[in-house]
Design a protein around this motif. Structure first.
Motif, PDB file in Angstrom:
ATOM      1  N   ASN A   6       6.534   4.592  -0.225  1.00  0.00           N
ATOM      2  CA  ASN A   6       7.465   3.535   0.162  1.00  0.00           C
ATOM      3  C   ASN A   6       7.044   2.847   1.449  1.00  0.00           C
ATOM      4  OD1 ASN A   6       9.447   2.887  -1.580  1.00  0.00           O
ATOM      5  ND2 ASN A   6      10.949   4.356  -0.819  1.00  0.00           N
ATOM      6  N   THR A   7       6.645   3.610   2.450  1.00  0.00           N
ATOM      7  CA  THR A   7       6.279   3.013   3.733  1.00  0.00           C
ATOM      8  C   THR A   7       5.002   2.189   3.633  1.00  0.00           C
ATOM      9  OG1 THR A   7       5.150   5.036   4.373  1.00  0.00           O
ATOM     10  CG2 THR A   7       7.429   4.754   5.140  1.00  0.00           C
ATOM     11  N   THR A   8       4.060   2.595   2.827  1.00  0.00           N
ATOM     12  CA  THR A   8       2.823   1.825   2.717  1.00  0.00           C
ATOM     13  C   THR A   8       3.046   0.520   1.971  1.00  0.00           C
ATOM     14  OG1 THR A   8       2.182   3.070   0.761  1.00  0.00           O
ATOM     15  CG2 THR A   8       1.293   3.802   2.882  1.00  0.00           C
ATOM     16  N   THR A   9       3.892   0.493   0.963  1.00  0.00           N
ATOM     17  CA  THR A   9       4.131  -0.749   0.232  1.00  0.00           C
ATOM     18  C   THR A   9       4.985  -1.706   1.054  1.00  0.00           C
ATOM     19  OG1 THR A   9       6.016   0.262  -0.886  1.00  0.00           O
ATOM     20  CG2 THR A   9       3.910   0.237  -2.067  1.00  0.00           C
ATOM     21  N   GLU A  10       5.868  -1.194   1.920  1.00  0.00           N
ATOM     22  CA  GLU A  10       6.686  -2.075   2.745  1.00  0.00           C
ATOM     23  C   GLU A  10       5.862  -2.743   3.838  1.00  0.00           C
ATOM     24  OE1 GLU A  10       9.972   0.126   4.239  1.00  0.00           O
ATOM     25  OE2 GLU A  10      10.829   0.430   2.268  1.00  0.00           O
ATOM     26  N   THR A  12       2.620  -3.466   3.671  1.00  0.00           N
ATOM     27  CA  THR A  12       1.571  -4.303   3.109  1.00  0.00           C
ATOM     28  C   THR A  12       2.115  -5.711   2.900  1.00  0.00           C
ATOM     29  OG1 THR A  12       0.723  -2.383   1.945  1.00  0.00           O
ATOM     30  CG2 THR A  12      -0.079  -4.529   1.219  1.00  0.00           C
ATOM     31  N   PRO A  13       1.443  -6.730   3.439  1.00  0.00           N
ATOM     32  CA  PRO A  13       1.936  -8.095   3.248  1.00  0.00           C
ATOM     33  C   PRO A  13       1.813  -8.519   1.780  1.00  0.00           C
ATOM     34  CG  PRO A  13      -0.181  -8.116   4.372  1.00  0.00           C
ATOM     35  CD  PRO A  13       0.235  -6.684   4.219  1.00  0.00           C
ATOM     36  N   TYR A  14       2.638  -9.481   1.426  1.00  0.00           N
ATOM     37  CA  TYR A  14       2.641 -10.000   0.066  1.00  0.00           C
ATOM     38  C   TYR A  14       1.324 -10.701  -0.215  1.00  0.00           C
ATOM     39  CZ  TYR A  14       3.877 -12.777  -3.979  1.00  0.00           C
ATOM     40  OH  TYR A  14       3.911 -13.353  -5.219  1.00  0.00           O
TER      41      TYR A  14
END
Length: 132
Positions: A6-10, A12-14
């Motif tokens: 969860n923390t890595t995907t949040e 990471t910029p779009y």
């Protein structure tokens, strides 16, 4: 999903997935050794925004002096247009009764001041010492 995922995907910029590229013919002045084509309309707009010469040159990725030598006329025109529009807006505010604008324009355009300076001679009149 675990907390770690969860923390890595949040953080990471779009990322855009389907990027489409195209070509466009640009009409403008050719400057510099790299023959960079710079549209005059873009330079005029940046001049109207009062961008510095360095900011504009960096935007087009050309040396500052080369940029200024080639676009001095357009940059000056853009900055003057903005000054004229600003002056007109100030006068409009003043004429609509904005007291602070009236005072400011009076001081700057009409050379008025809060403490007027007496322009008469400040010399003391001579005494008449003749006793006859």
């Amino acid at each position: 999903m675990s907390t770690e995922e969860n923390t890595t995907t949040e953080s990471t910029p779009y990322k855009v997935k389907n990027v489409k590229y195209g070509e466009q013919i640009v009409r403008g002045r050719v400057i510099g050794r790299n023959k960079t084509v710079i549209p005059e309309e873009q330079v005029l707009e940046l001049g109207r925004l009062h961008c510095t010469n360095k900011e504009m040159a960096e935007f087009f990725n050309v040396p500052v002096q080369t940029f200024v030598d080639n676009f001095r006329d357009i940059i000056t025109k853009g900055r003057l247009e903005t000054k004229q529009r600003l002056r007109a807006a100030q006068l409009k505010l003043a004429m609509n009764g904005d007291r602070s604008m009236l005072i400011w324009l009076g001081k700057n355009i009409l050379q008025q001041s809060d403490s007027p300076i007496n322009t008469d001679s400040s010399q003391v009149l001579p005494w008449n010492t003749d006793e006859s």
